[in-house]
Every structure is written in C-alpha cells, then in structure tokens.
Design an enzyme around this catalytic site. Structure first.
Site, short mmCIF file in Angstrom:
data_model
loop_
_atom_site.label_atom_id
_atom_site.label_comp_id
_atom_site.label_asym_id
_atom_site.label_seq_id
_atom_site.Cartn_x
_atom_site.Cartn_y
_atom_site.Cartn_z
N GLN A 1 -6.81 -0.91 3.28
CA GLN A 1 -5.99 -0.72 4.48
C GLN A 1 -6.50 0.46 5.29
O GLN A 1 -6.75 1.53 4.73
CB GLN A 1 -4.52 -0.50 4.11
CG GLN A 1 -3.63 -0.60 5.36
CD GLN A 1 -2.21 -0.16 5.16
OE1 GLN A 1 -1.97 0.99 4.79
NE2 GLN A 1 -1.26 -1.04 5.41
N CYS B 1 3.10 2.50 10.01
CA CYS B 1 3.48 3.84 9.53
C CYS B 1 4.27 4.57 10.61
O CYS B 1 3.80 4.76 11.72
CB CYS B 1 2.24 4.64 9.13
SG CYS B 1 2.70 6.27 8.52
N ASN C 1 8.36 -7.34 3.67
CA ASN C 1 8.26 -6.00 3.09
C ASN C 1 9.50 -5.19 3.50
O ASN C 1 10.06 -5.39 4.55
CB ASN C 1 6.97 -5.34 3.59
CG ASN C 1 6.76 -3.96 3.01
OD1 ASN C 1 6.99 -2.97 3.68
ND2 ASN C 1 6.32 -3.91 1.78
N GLY C 2 9.87 -4.27 2.60
CA GLY C 2 11.04 -3.42 2.84
C GLY C 2 12.20 -3.89 1.99
O GLY C 2 12.57 -5.07 2.03
N ASP C 3 12.73 -2.97 1.16
CA ASP C 3 13.86 -3.33 0.30
C ASP C 3 13.54 -4.43 -0.71
O ASP C 3 14.43 -5.17 -1.10
CB ASP C 3 15.08 -3.78 1.13
CG ASP C 3 15.95 -2.60 1.52
OD1 ASP C 3 15.84 -1.53 0.90
OD2 ASP C 3 16.75 -2.76 2.46
N PRO D 1 0.83 -1.20 0.00
CA PRO D 1 0.00 0.00 0.00
C PRO D 1 0.87 1.25 0.00
O PRO D 1 1.87 1.31 0.72
CB PRO D 1 -0.77 -0.12 1.33
CG PRO D 1 0.06 -1.01 2.19
CD PRO D 1 0.83 -1.91 1.29
C1 FMN Z 1 5.00 7.16 -1.08
C2 FMN Z 1 4.80 6.06 -0.10
C3 FMN Z 1 3.57 5.91 0.50
C4 FMN Z 1 3.36 4.88 1.41
N1 FMN Z 1 2.12 4.69 1.93
C5 FMN Z 1 1.88 3.60 2.73
C6 FMN Z 1 0.57 3.29 3.16
O1 FMN Z 1 -0.42 3.98 2.85
N2 FMN Z 1 0.41 2.19 3.94
C7 FMN Z 1 1.47 1.38 4.29
O2 FMN Z 1 1.27 0.38 4.99
N3 FMN Z 1 2.71 1.65 3.88
C8 FMN Z 1 2.94 2.72 3.09
N4 FMN Z 1 4.20 2.93 2.60
C9 FMN Z 1 5.26 1.96 2.91
C10 FMN Z 1 5.32 0.88 1.82
O3 FMN Z 1 4.12 0.15 1.75
C11 FMN Z 1 6.45 -0.10 2.14
O4 FMN Z 1 6.25 -0.64 3.43
C12 FMN Z 1 7.81 0.53 2.10
O5 FMN Z 1 7.97 1.37 0.99
C13 FMN Z 1 8.84 -0.60 2.05
O6 FMN Z 1 10.11 -0.14 2.01
P1 FMN Z 1 11.00 -0.04 0.64
O7 FMN Z 1 10.55 1.24 0.03
O8 FMN Z 1 12.39 -0.09 1.13
O9 FMN Z 1 10.65 -1.23 -0.19
C14 FMN Z 1 4.43 3.98 1.74
C15 FMN Z 1 5.67 4.16 1.13
C16 FMN Z 1 5.86 5.17 0.23
C17 FMN Z 1 7.21 5.32 -0.41
#
Ligand code: FMN
Length: 209
Positions: A75, A105, A206-208, A21
């Site tokens: 979500q 978040c 999630n992440g990276d 998301p």
């Molecule tokens: C622009 C942006 C908006 C995001 N909005 C949400 C969100 O609405 N809900 C959520 O759970 N995570 C949100 N995230 C986090 C991403 O879902 C994800 O967990 C995160 O980007 C993972 O890290 P990575 O960028 O290293 O892959 C957001 C990330 C970005 C960059």
C-alpha cells in the site's frame, strides 16, 4: 509473472477476508502470524511515496517481500499523481500481489496535505490519479477510500466507485466511515452495498469488522 486483473478478482473471490493495512502493525512478522492462523491475502502498512523514491531505508524495508509473502499487496500513499505512479512502478519491482493506493487515511498530517483521505476533497482528481497509477504499472491496482470526507448528507462514494471502476482498478476497499469521523462512530456498511450495486469489481468492506 504478475496476476492479471481477472486473476486477482478470482483470488479475492476465493479469499474474501483481506488483512487491513495497519501502520506499525502489519509488518512481515505480523503477516506471517496471520498466515499461520489462516489468513491469505495481506497488505503491508502504508508506505510514503516520497520516502520510497528518496531511497529511505525504512520505506524500502516495508516493501520488501519474502518468498512466502507473495500474497501480499503493497500500500502506498502520496499527494502527487506523478510521484504515486513512479512509486507504484518502483513498488511493483518487489513483486507484490497488487498495489493499493491509500485514499482513506484521515490523519491531519496526511489528509491535510492532500494524501490519503485528502483525495476525497476532489473526487475528480482522485479518479485521474487512479487512472495514471493503473496505466503506469503491470500489476493490478486497487484503491482504499472512505464514504466521503464528511459531513455531506449525500456521500460521493457510489458515483466515485463507478468512476474508479472505469479507471481499471481491480477492486475497491471502502472504509465505511467519513474521513471526519476518523476511527470513531459506527461504520455504515450500507454504503459498500450501494457502491457494490453499481460496479462489477470486488468491493471490500472495511470498518467495524
Ligand atoms: C494502528 C492502525 C494503523 C493503521 N494504518 C493504516 C494504514 O497504514 N493504511 C490504511 O489504509 N489504513 C490503516 N488503518 C486503518 C485500518 O486499515 C482500518 O481501515 C480501520 O482500522 C477500520 O476500522 P475499525 O478499526 O473500526 O475496524 C490503521 C488503523 C490502525 C488502528
């Protein structure tokens, strides 16, 4: 007819890459594009429960799902278990594939008010909230969280995963950074592996990615 928890788990096993998301990004147009390129399970951007329950047009727009958008989860985020449960019930009327509760978040105006990763400051409260939301709706509920608030040397995520599974959540997404890290630094996927070893629900890394 909503999916059962077992059916959702089977769908996740078949389609293990889930669109993360992203606020102001994963809207209906973006999701449609992702499906065109092979994406299957999607998520809306996070939706504030107060906005949703107040009838805010923007929040209501974010949860409206077209007929070709049924493999999408909604979500939600908020700091109050009762309001999250009410909002989950309301969101369920939009017939999402499942409801995901954002406990990840890190942004101060959200986590600082007890929503998002703010729940990681009190894992007991997070578990009680997840149970209340699960018990409030007839669609599967999932949780997205981080490995800990930080900078704990021992992250709470492994024990937390076990306790969240006991609430009846259908799957758990772990953003493998602490809340204090925000989006910086490397995600440590070994925490998702450790959590996966103690639960039988799907654990989404999630992440990276
Ligand atoms: C622009 C942006 C908006 C995001 N909005 C949400 C969100 O609405 N809900 C959520 O759970 N995570 C949100 N995230 C986090 C991403 O879902 C994800 O967990 C995160 O980007 C993972 O890290 P990575 O960028 O290293 O892959 C957001 C990330 C970005 C960059």
């Amino acid at each position: 007819m909503p999916l059962s928890v077992a059916e959702l788990r089977a769908k996740i096993a078949e389609n293990p890459a889930i669109l993360a998301p992203m606020e102001d990004v994963t809207d209906v147009v973006f999701r449609r594009l992702c499906r065109k390129f092979g994406g299957k399970i999607m998520m809306t951007e996070f939706v504030n429960v107060e906005g949703l329950l107040r009838g805010c047009r923007n929040a209501r727009r974010k949860i409206s799902l077209a007929d070709d958008d049924r493999m999408t989860a909604i979500q939600i985020y908020g700091a109050d278990p009762q309001r999250l449960s009410e909002a989950a019930r309301f969101a369920a009327t939009a017939q999402p594939m499942f409801i995901d509760v954002n406990c990840g978040c890190w942004v101060p105006k959200i986590a600082g008010r007890g929503a998002g990763a703010g729940w990681l400051r009190d894992p007991h409260a997070m578990v009680a909230m997840a149970k209340m939301v699960v018990d409030s709706v007839g669609v599967p509920v999932t949780v997205k969280t981080r490995i800990g608030y930080g900078p704990e040397s021992e992250m709470p995520i492994v024990d937390l995963a076990r306790r969240l599974e006991d609430t009846g959540i259908a799957a758990l997404t772990i953003h493998c950074r602490t809340a204090s890290m925000g989006h910086s630094g490397a995600a440590d996927w070994t925490w998702a592996q450790k959590a996966r070893e103690v639960v039988s629900i799907p654990v989404v890394v999630n992440g990276d990615v």
